[in-house]
Design a protein around this motif. Structure first.
Motif, PDB file in Angstrom:
ATOM      1  N   VAL A   1       0.851  -1.203   0.000  1.00 24.32           N
ATOM      2  CA  VAL A   1       0.000   0.000   0.000  1.00 24.32           C
ATOM      3  C   VAL A   1       0.881   1.245   0.000  1.00 24.32           C
ATOM      4  CG1 VAL A   1      -1.667   1.344   1.335  1.00 24.32           C
ATOM      5  CG2 VAL A   1      -1.959  -1.129   1.120  1.00 24.32           C
TER       6      VAL A   1
ATOM      7  N   MET B   1       0.470   3.774  -2.973  1.00 23.98           N
ATOM      8  CA  MET B   1      -0.676   4.622  -2.621  1.00 23.98           C
ATOM      9  C   MET B   1      -0.720   5.914  -3.439  1.00 23.98           C
ATOM     10  SD  MET B   1       0.410   5.766   1.219  1.00 23.98           S
ATOM     11  CE  MET B   1       1.930   6.641   1.557  1.00 23.98           C
TER      12      MET B   1
ATOM     13  N   TYR C   1      -3.708   6.922  -5.842  1.00 25.22           N
ATOM     14  CA  TYR C   1      -4.446   8.162  -5.556  1.00 25.22           C
ATOM     15  C   TYR C   1      -4.488   9.054  -6.788  1.00 25.22           C
ATOM     16  CZ  TYR C   1      -5.191  12.918  -3.856  1.00 25.22           C
ATOM     17  OH  TYR C   1      -5.642  14.208  -3.706  1.00 25.22           O
ATOM     18  N   TYR C   2      -3.328   9.271  -7.419  1.00 23.75           N
ATOM     19  CA  TYR C   2      -3.300  10.182  -8.568  1.00 23.75           C
ATOM     20  C   TYR C   2      -4.057   9.594  -9.772  1.00 23.75           C
ATOM     21  CZ  TYR C   2      -0.111  13.318  -6.170  1.00 23.75           C
ATOM     22  OH  TYR C   2       0.423  14.211  -5.278  1.00 23.75           O
TER      23      TYR C   2
ATOM     24  N   GLN D   1      -8.403   4.087  -1.645  1.00 29.74           N
ATOM     25  CA  GLN D   1      -8.332   3.253  -0.434  1.00 29.74           C
ATOM     26  C   GLN D   1      -9.273   2.064  -0.549  1.00 29.74           C
ATOM     27  OE1 GLN D   1      -9.101   6.210   2.597  1.00 29.74           O
ATOM     28  NE2 GLN D   1      -6.927   6.502   2.987  1.00 29.74           N
TER      29      GLN D   1
ATOM     30  N   TRP E   1      -7.706  20.138  -8.673  1.00 30.49           N
ATOM     31  CA  TRP E   1      -6.773  19.009  -8.718  1.00 30.49           C
ATOM     32  C   TRP E   1      -5.634  19.180  -9.717  1.00 30.49           C
ATOM     33  CZ3 TRP E   1      -6.900  15.791 -13.193  1.00 30.49           C
ATOM     34  CH2 TRP E   1      -7.973  16.011 -14.057  1.00 30.49           C
ATOM     35  N   LEU E   2      -5.719  20.232 -10.556  1.00 26.48           N
ATOM     36  CA  LEU E   2      -4.607  20.469 -11.476  1.00 26.48           C
ATOM     37  C   LEU E   2      -3.978  21.815 -11.161  1.00 26.48           C
ATOM     38  CD1 LEU E   2      -5.813  19.287 -14.977  1.00 26.48           C
ATOM     39  CD2 LEU E   2      -4.000  18.318 -13.586  1.00 26.48           C
ATOM     40  N   ALA E   3      -2.671  21.796 -10.954  1.00 29.44           N
ATOM     41  CA  ALA E   3      -1.980  23.045 -10.634  1.00 29.44           C
ATOM     42  C   ALA E   3      -1.173  23.496 -11.836  1.00 29.44           C
ATOM     43  CB  ALA E   3      -1.059  22.816  -9.447  1.00 29.44           C
TER      44      ALA E   3
ATOM     45  N   PHE F   1       0.175  13.884 -16.962  1.00 30.64           N
ATOM     46  CA  PHE F   1       0.389  14.196 -15.546  1.00 30.64           C
ATOM     47  C   PHE F   1       1.052  13.052 -14.780  1.00 30.64           C
ATOM     48  CE2 PHE F   1      -3.569  16.563 -16.785  1.00 30.64           C
ATOM     49  CZ  PHE F   1      -2.870  17.704 -17.133  1.00 30.64           C
TER      50      PHE F   1
ATOM     51  N   SER G   1       0.340  20.273 -13.488  1.00 30.30           N
ATOM     52  CA  SER G   1       0.583  19.007 -12.769  1.00 30.30           C
ATOM     53  C   SER G   1      -0.531  18.808 -11.749  1.00 30.30           C
ATOM     54  CB  SER G   1       1.928  19.051 -12.047  1.00 30.30           C
ATOM     55  OG  SER G   1       1.866  20.010 -11.015  1.00 30.30           O
ATOM     56  N   TYR G   2      -0.573  17.614 -11.170  1.00 31.28           N
ATOM     57  CA  TYR G   2      -1.560  17.363 -10.120  1.00 31.28           C
ATOM     58  C   TYR G   2      -1.268  18.242  -8.920  1.00 31.28           C
ATOM     59  CZ  TYR G   2      -3.124  13.002 -12.319  1.00 31.28           C
ATOM     60  OH  TYR G   2      -3.636  12.062 -13.154  1.00 31.28           O
ATOM     61  N   ARG G   3      -2.317  18.661  -8.246  1.00 37.81           N
ATOM     62  CA  ARG G   3      -2.114  19.348  -6.978  1.00 37.81           C
ATOM     63  C   ARG G   3      -1.723  18.321  -5.921  1.00 37.81           C
ATOM     64  NH1 ARG G   3      -3.252  24.514  -6.654  1.00 37.81           N
ATOM     65  NH2 ARG G   3      -4.731  25.430  -8.126  1.00 37.81           N
ATOM     66  N   GLU G   4      -0.728  18.651  -5.135  1.00 32.52           N
ATOM     67  CA  GLU G   4      -0.291  17.745  -4.059  1.00 32.52           C
ATOM     68  C   GLU G   4      -1.295  17.818  -2.908  1.00 32.52           C
ATOM     69  OE1 GLU G   4       2.959  16.298  -3.341  1.00 32.52           O
ATOM     70  OE2 GLU G   4       3.815  16.626  -5.325  1.00 32.52           O
ATOM     71  N   PRO G   5      -1.742  16.686  -2.397  1.00 28.22           N
ATOM     72  CA  PRO G   5      -2.625  16.729  -1.221  1.00 28.22           C
ATOM     73  C   PRO G   5      -1.797  17.006   0.032  1.00 28.22           C
ATOM     74  CG  PRO G   5      -2.181  14.473  -1.817  1.00 28.22           C
ATOM     75  CD  PRO G   5      -1.456  15.320  -2.823  1.00 28.22           C
TER      76      PRO G   5
ATOM     77  N   GLU H   1       0.251  16.422   3.340  1.00 24.42           N
ATOM     78  CA  GLU H   1       1.120  15.284   3.653  1.00 24.42           C
ATOM     79  C   GLU H   1       0.451  14.291   4.611  1.00 24.42           C
ATOM     80  OE1 GLU H   1       4.313  13.046   2.914  1.00 24.42           O
ATOM     81  OE2 GLU H   1       3.790  14.908   1.900  1.00 24.42           O
TER      82      GLU H   1
ATOM     83  N   ILE I   1      -2.364  12.982   4.604  1.00 27.36           N
ATOM     84  CA  ILE I   1      -3.179  11.888   4.039  1.00 27.36           C
ATOM     85  C   ILE I   1      -2.314  10.656   3.807  1.00 27.36           C
ATOM     86  CG2 ILE I   1      -4.540  13.656   2.787  1.00 27.36           C
ATOM     87  CD1 ILE I   1      -4.146  11.816   0.301  1.00 27.36           C
ATOM     88  N   TRP I   2      -1.016  10.845   3.520  1.00 27.86           N
ATOM     89  CA  TRP I   2      -0.167   9.662   3.305  1.00 27.86           C
ATOM     90  C   TRP I   2       0.126   8.967   4.627  1.00 27.86           C
ATOM     91  CZ3 TRP I   2      -1.344   9.313  -1.307  1.00 27.86           C
ATOM     92  CH2 TRP I   2      -1.220  10.339  -2.227  1.00 27.86           C
TER      93      TRP I   2
ATOM     94  N   GLU J   1      -1.902   8.741   7.144  1.00 29.48           N
ATOM     95  CA  GLU J   1      -3.088   8.024   7.635  1.00 29.48           C
ATOM     96  C   GLU J   1      -3.628   7.017   6.616  1.00 29.48           C
ATOM     97  OE1 GLU J   1      -5.606  11.320   8.165  1.00 29.48           O
ATOM     98  OE2 GLU J   1      -4.393  12.198   9.750  1.00 29.48           O
ATOM     99  N   TYR J   2      -2.983   6.947   5.473  1.00 27.84           N
ATOM    100  CA  TYR J   2      -3.543   6.188   4.363  1.00 27.84           C
ATOM    101  C   TYR J   2      -3.700   4.687   4.692  1.00 27.84           C
ATOM    102  CZ  TYR J   2      -4.444   5.310  -0.603  1.00 27.84           C
ATOM    103  OH  TYR J   2      -5.018   4.977  -1.801  1.00 27.84           O
ATOM    104  N   TRP J   3      -2.601   4.092   5.139  1.00 32.85           N
ATOM    105  CA  TRP J   3      -2.629   2.645   5.404  1.00 32.85           C
ATOM    106  C   TRP J   3      -3.584   2.301   6.551  1.00 32.85           C
ATOM    107  CZ3 TRP J   3      -2.989  -2.117   4.635  1.00 32.85           C
ATOM    108  CH2 TRP J   3      -2.604  -3.093   5.552  1.00 32.85           C
TER     109      TRP J   3
ATOM    110  N   SER K   1      -6.291   3.758   7.266  1.00 36.48           N
ATOM    111  CA  SER K   1      -7.650   3.775   6.733  1.00 36.48           C
ATOM    112  C   SER K   1      -7.940   2.521   5.894  1.00 36.48           C
ATOM    113  CB  SER K   1      -7.839   5.036   5.889  1.00 36.48           C
ATOM    114  OG  SER K   1      -9.123   5.077   5.381  1.00 36.48           O
ATOM    115  N   VAL K   2      -6.945   2.124   5.089  1.00 39.76           N
ATOM    116  CA  VAL K   2      -7.127   0.896   4.280  1.00 39.76           C
ATOM    117  C   VAL K   2      -7.308  -0.305   5.214  1.00 39.76           C
ATOM    118  CG1 VAL K   2      -6.009  -0.674   2.638  1.00 39.76           C
ATOM    119  CG2 VAL K   2      -5.820   1.789   2.308  1.00 39.76           C
TER     120      VAL K   2
END
Lengths: 198, 155
Positions: free
Chosen positions: A26, A30, A34-35, A52, A103-105, A150, B61-65, B67, B69-70, B72-74, B76-77
């Motif tokens: 995971v 992960m 996620y992306y 998840q 979600w896109l920067a 991306f 590019s993708y927006r970074e979430p 930190e 969330i990473w 707590e990620y496992w 939650s899974v």
């Protein structure tokens, strides 16, 4: 257990009931999961929830994983199925894809060498246009586009993940970019200075 | 009018353009694309538009979430995996309990000589119908799941 253990070893351990081994998998995948979900559903909260959920389903179905095949390609099938189902349910609720600016920067400032303020404004408007056009793409085209642009995957990798020939990857990319180009040309016709600024 | 040959080279040109934009083109293919672009103004225009799109998307590019969330990620899974086991146990146990209760109820009803026969038959009909419906739906779901080639894509 070490972080550098191969996916195959971790899968075998998880199949023998070792939850910590699955935890390593995971943590390894992960962000990609996620992306991938984010590109398909366009909402950070939903992407986290769906990715998840995909891992939880993968854990329940761990006995069916072939350790000798790429784990992420298998996981991606679960992620995309959940995301497509989610989008379908959302469409049936008449909700729209979330604003892509969530979600896109825009990275232009970080990469380009000190552009002029007017250039930044023009660039921002183009980015906004493209983000809106991405929101409106059919999901199969958006999927291939985000994997390429991306996530930086090569055609072969996209073809393997999505399960289509490389030629279809390129055709879908062309169609997606054609849509974006149409949206861009409308913006550029409004701001003719942008084209000469390239 | 677009002929089959016409659409063939156009499709090839589109693929070459994509490969060139994404840096996946060979020197031979690049020469082929250059020839096509030199001969077709319409294609050149298409190529320029695609270049503009690539320039814009390259700068995104993708927006970074956050930190956290990473971190707590496992957890939650893991919770979801546990909940899955909980749901499965509860569902199976509920089915067993309900089946046993229904069986006991029907047996007691048939042992009761004061109850009219038509009521006994009606209850038996409802129970039999419910079982047939459940088995039929379960069998259909199972069959579709095994045969549907797109089961991994669309539910």
């Amino acid at each position: 257990m070490e972080l550098c253990e191969s996916d195959a070893d971790l899968i075998r351990k998880a199949q023998n009931g070792d939850r910590a081994a699955f935890g390593f998998l995971v943590e390894r995948y992960m962000k990609r999961a996620y992306y991938s979900a984010l590109g398909l559903v366009g909402s950070p909260e939903d992407a986290r929830d769906l990715s998840q959920d995909a891992f939880a389903r993968a854990y329940r179905a761990r006995q069916t994983i072939d350790p000798d095949r790429p784990f992420f390609a298998w996981l991606y099938q679960i992620v995309r199925r959940l995301c497509f189902n989610f989008n379908r349910d959302r469409r049936s609720r008449r909700d729209k894809l979330r604003d892509a600016s969530l979600w896109l920067a825009e990275e232009a400032e970080a990469r380009a060498p000190a552009p002029s303020p007017s250039r930044v404004l023009e660039k921002s408007e183009l980015c906004r246009t493209v983000r809106q056009a991405i929101e409106e793409l059919p999901e199969r085209e958006r999927e291939v586009l985000v994997l390429k642009e991306f996530e930086g995957l090569r055609y072969r990798e996209i073809a393997e993940l999505v399960g289509i020939p490389i030629g279809t990857v390129m055709s879908r990319l062309y169609t997606a970019r054609k849509h974006l180009a149409a949206a861009l040309s409308v913006t550029m016709n409004r701001n003719p200075g942008e084209e000469s600024g390239r | 009018m677009t002929t089959r040959d016409d659409s063939g080279w156009r499709e090839e040109a589109r693929r070459l353009m994509m490969a060139a934009l994404d840096g996946e083109i060979s020197p031979d293919q690049r020469r082929q694309l250059d020839r096509l672009l030199a001969d077709n103004p319409e294609l050149r225009e298409d190529w320029e538009r695609m270049g503009q799109v690539k320039e814009v998307t390259r700068s995104m590019s993708y927006r970074e979430p956050p930190e956290e969330i990473w971190q707590e990620y496992w957890v939650s899974v893991y919770s979801r995996c546990e909940r899955g086991v909980g749901w499965l146990l509860m569902t199976l146990s509920a089915v067993v309990l309900l089946s046993w209760s229904a069986w006991q109820g029907i047996a007691a009803m048939f042992a009761d000589s004061t109850m009219p026969l038509f009521l006994k038959l009606a209850v038996l009909g409802v129970a039999t119908g419910a079982i047939i419906l459940l088995v039929s739906v379960a069998r259909e779901k199972w069959f579709v799941r095994r045969k549907d080639p797109y089961r991994e894509v669309i539910r």
